[in-house]
Design an enzyme around this catalytic site. Structure first.
Site, mmCIF file in Angstrom:
data_model
loop_
_atom_site.group_PDB
_atom_site.id
_atom_site.type_symbol
_atom_site.label_atom_id
_atom_site.label_comp_id
_atom_site.label_asym_id
_atom_site.label_seq_id
_atom_site.Cartn_x
_atom_site.Cartn_y
_atom_site.Cartn_z
ATOM 1 N N HIS A 18 40.726 49.345 15.715
ATOM 2 C CA HIS A 18 42.215 49.631 15.925
ATOM 3 C C HIS A 18 42.605 49.934 17.525
ATOM 4 O O HIS A 18 43.565 49.805 18.044
ATOM 5 C CB HIS A 18 42.534 51.342 15.398
ATOM 6 C CG HIS A 18 42.238 51.563 14.123
ATOM 7 N ND1 HIS A 18 41.237 52.232 13.375
ATOM 8 C CD2 HIS A 18 42.629 50.626 12.988
ATOM 9 C CE1 HIS A 18 41.243 52.123 12.210
ATOM 10 N NE2 HIS A 18 42.304 51.434 11.833
ATOM 11 N N LYS A 42 45.864 58.647 -1.866
ATOM 12 C CA LYS A 42 44.689 58.388 -1.121
ATOM 13 C C LYS A 42 44.115 59.422 -0.536
ATOM 14 O O LYS A 42 44.675 59.897 0.540
ATOM 15 C CB LYS A 42 45.086 57.254 -0.310
ATOM 16 C CG LYS A 42 44.089 56.404 0.067
ATOM 17 C CD LYS A 42 44.417 55.051 0.968
ATOM 18 C CE LYS A 42 43.596 54.618 1.973
ATOM 19 N NZ LYS A 42 44.067 53.577 2.749
ATOM 20 N N ARG A 91 42.516 40.671 9.833
ATOM 21 C CA ARG A 91 41.061 40.634 9.968
ATOM 22 C C ARG A 91 40.787 39.443 9.177
ATOM 23 O O ARG A 91 40.162 38.309 9.542
ATOM 24 C CB ARG A 91 40.068 41.676 9.724
ATOM 25 C CG ARG A 91 40.152 42.695 10.621
ATOM 26 C CD ARG A 91 39.812 44.017 10.038
ATOM 27 N NE ARG A 91 40.806 44.556 8.857
ATOM 28 C CZ ARG A 91 40.641 45.616 8.406
ATOM 29 N NH1 ARG A 91 39.794 46.500 8.612
ATOM 30 N NH2 ARG A 91 41.564 46.074 7.642
ATOM 31 N N SER A 129 37.264 51.118 8.979
ATOM 32 C CA SER A 129 36.942 52.610 8.899
ATOM 33 C C SER A 129 36.013 53.126 7.837
ATOM 34 O O SER A 129 35.332 53.924 7.909
ATOM 35 C CB SER A 129 38.339 53.220 8.704
ATOM 36 O OG SER A 129 39.081 53.245 9.777
#
Ligand code: ADP
Length: 154
Positions: A18, A42, A91, A129
């Site tokens: 990040h 979530k 990514r 993460s």
């Protein structure tokens, strides 16, 4: 201030991935708003206040980076903050498929908002993460995966 970008995510916790995207995007925008989404569906691992504090600590020297928490649609946050851009990192091809649908739906909701993608630097592609949380849960050292100076603790 014309070019404002919102960088949305859970940042649970912030990683060097990040950090890299934000720093690389700084020359492109006048201001970057790092927006921590509060998602009812979530459950996060680290408390919201800690996630916010860590990002604020990393970007304290960067006056053009602001950190906010939000609970609405990202495009509505953009309108509220007068941001014309949503910043996201890419990514993998899986990221691309996921981002493509969100980006296209966002575009249908607000024509004037553009999503801008930066490709991850190769050495940070494997980092996310969720891996950092797994290492932390199992008592491993996460310091190399999070920005310098951030002390990840519950
Ligand atoms: P989300 O909950 O929306 O997946 P994240 O907090 O995981 O949010 O990520 C926010 C943004 O940061 C996303 O655009 C994601 O692609 C990007 N990102 C996450 N990890 C990396 C990384 N290692 N390199 C580059 N970008 C990343």
């Amino acid at each position: 201030m014309n070019n404002i970008a919102v960088f949305p995510g859970s940042f649970d916790p912030i990683t060097t991935g990040h950090e890299s995207i934000i720093k690389r995007a700084l020359p492109l925008f006048d201001k970057i708003i790092v927006a921590i989404g509060k998602n009812q569906n979530k459950k996060s691992f680290f408390p919201l206040e800690k996630r916010k504090q860590w990002i604020e600590q990393v970007f304290a020297p960067y006056k053009r980076v602001e950190v906010v928490v939000y609970e609405c649609l990202t495009v509505d946050l953009c309108k509220k903050m007068k941001a014309r851009y949503i910043l996201r990192g890419l990514r993998t091809s899986a990221d691309f498929e996921f981002e493509r649908s969100i980006g296209q739906i966002n575009k249908q909701m607000h024509r004037s908002i553009e999503t801008v993608f930066l490709l991850t630097t190769p050495e940070l592609t494997a980092l996310n993460s969720s891996i950092v949380r797994d290492i932390y849960r199992n008592g491993g050292d996460v310091s190399r995966f999070v920005p310098k100076g951030v002390d990840i603790k519950m």
